[in-house]
Design an enzyme around this catalytic site. Structure first.
Site, mmCIF file in Angstrom:
data_model
loop_
_atom_site.group_PDB
_atom_site.id
_atom_site.type_symbol
_atom_site.label_atom_id
_atom_site.label_comp_id
_atom_site.label_asym_id
_atom_site.label_seq_id
_atom_site.Cartn_x
_atom_site.Cartn_y
_atom_site.Cartn_z
ATOM 1 N N SER A 1 41.438 39.245 38.845
ATOM 2 C CA SER A 1 41.275 38.391 37.514
ATOM 3 C C SER A 1 42.298 37.345 37.114
ATOM 4 C CB SER A 1 40.917 39.365 35.976
ATOM 5 O OG SER A 1 39.957 40.331 36.461
ATOM 6 N N HIS B 1 34.749 43.021 41.727
ATOM 7 C CA HIS B 1 34.093 43.883 40.680
ATOM 8 C C HIS B 1 32.728 44.071 41.221
ATOM 9 C CE1 HIS B 1 37.476 42.114 37.827
ATOM 10 N NE2 HIS B 1 37.576 43.592 37.942
#
Ligand code: PAF
Length: 283
Positions: free
Chosen positions: A189, A37
């Protein structure tokens, strides 16, 4: 660093940013930020005056309730990570479910010209309705010039490009290369939920993809697929859900190999209940 929870407030701020002729980049996320990210945000910071990062765990894109419940929520940590990148040029948008959906948590039914029916769409029914609905909503609120998505979710990236085309949005959608851990495992994640043993085992996914790419240079898609399926039987902690070689434009599985077309191999694998996806460009 500004953190907004209300869509009205962030829209107002963005309106004044744009009134000053400043460009707005957007990185939509579900939080639990990792280096992948941050690479997207860094690229967005290089290419825009202001970058909005949304942190919103979107309920309508989860096909399993437990997956939604177990999705890591780490807003404080996410804010600190973003602060380290830039204190002044990042705006965080962390809305509530009500802010995005109102009283009815329901996804729109969007036609992405069939892109939504392949791979992830087949194995996670309704997933892309959920993704399309939330990204459309976020685009309306943030009104960015440029939006950044990782190629790990390559099908999602193609679907967002289609969304922009279908709804005539003047947003430039930018795909960014997959960010990998040292072992080759694509950053996600979900990796946080893997045990050390599972994480070590999961590094086989990219190794297999790389060998599949080599094999595809001289072998048929069927032969490569059979090899991949067999290879996964050797990995007791991993269960292959699908391996597919598809045309990047239509995302449909390859029919006959043509050197006029561009192909990518796509894979989904379970480590216990944790689902991991990855892909690789083949030609
Ligand atoms: O890729 C993701 O994290 C999500 O699918 C997205 C684009 C933020 C929509 O919820």
């Amino acid at each position: 660093m500004k953190v907004y929870n209300s869509k009205e407030k962030i829209s107002e701020t963005i309106f004044s940013v744009k009134a000053e002729n400043k460009s707005v980049g957007f990185v939509p996320t579900m939080g639990a930020l990792h280096a992948g990210h941050l690479a997207l945000v860094s690229k967005a910071l290089e290419e825009n005056d202001i970058v909005v990062v949304s942190v919103f765990v979107n309920p309508t894109q989860f096909d399993k309730k437990t997956d939604l419940e177990k999705y890591p929520r780490t807003l404080k940590h996410d804010i600190n990570l973003l602060k380290a990148l830039s204190k002044n040029n990042i705006i965080i948008f962390a809305p509530s479910v009500k802010d995005i959906y109102g009283e009815k948590i329901k996804a729109l039914n969007i036609d992405f010209d069939g892109l939504e029916n392949e791979m992830e769409g087949k194995f996670r029914p309704g997933h892309f309705d959920g993704v399309g609905t939330v990204v459309k909503r976020l685009f309306e609120i943030v009104n960015p010039d440029n939006a950044y998505f990782g190629e790990k979710d390559f099908q999602q990236l193609q679907i967002i490009k289609k969304l922009v085309e279908k709804f005539h949005l003047s947003i430039h959608v930018i795909g960014c290369e997959i960010y990998r851990e040292e072992s080759g495992l694509a950053m996600s994640s979900r990796n946080e939920r893997l045990s050390l043993e599972q994480k070590n085992a999961a590094s086989a996914i990219f190794k297999i993809l790389k060998t599949a790419k080599e094999k595809f240079a001289s072998q048929s898609a069927k032969k490569v697929t059979d090899w991949v399926v067999k290879e996964f039987t050797k990995h007791k902690l991993l269960e292959l859900e699908y391996f597919m070689i598809s045309d990047v434009k239509t995302l449909k599985p390859i029919n006959r190999k043509s050197n006029k077309k561009t192909y990518r191999a796509f894979i989904a694998v379970f480590a216990d209940e944790i689902r991991l996806i990855d892909n690789i460009a083949l030609n």
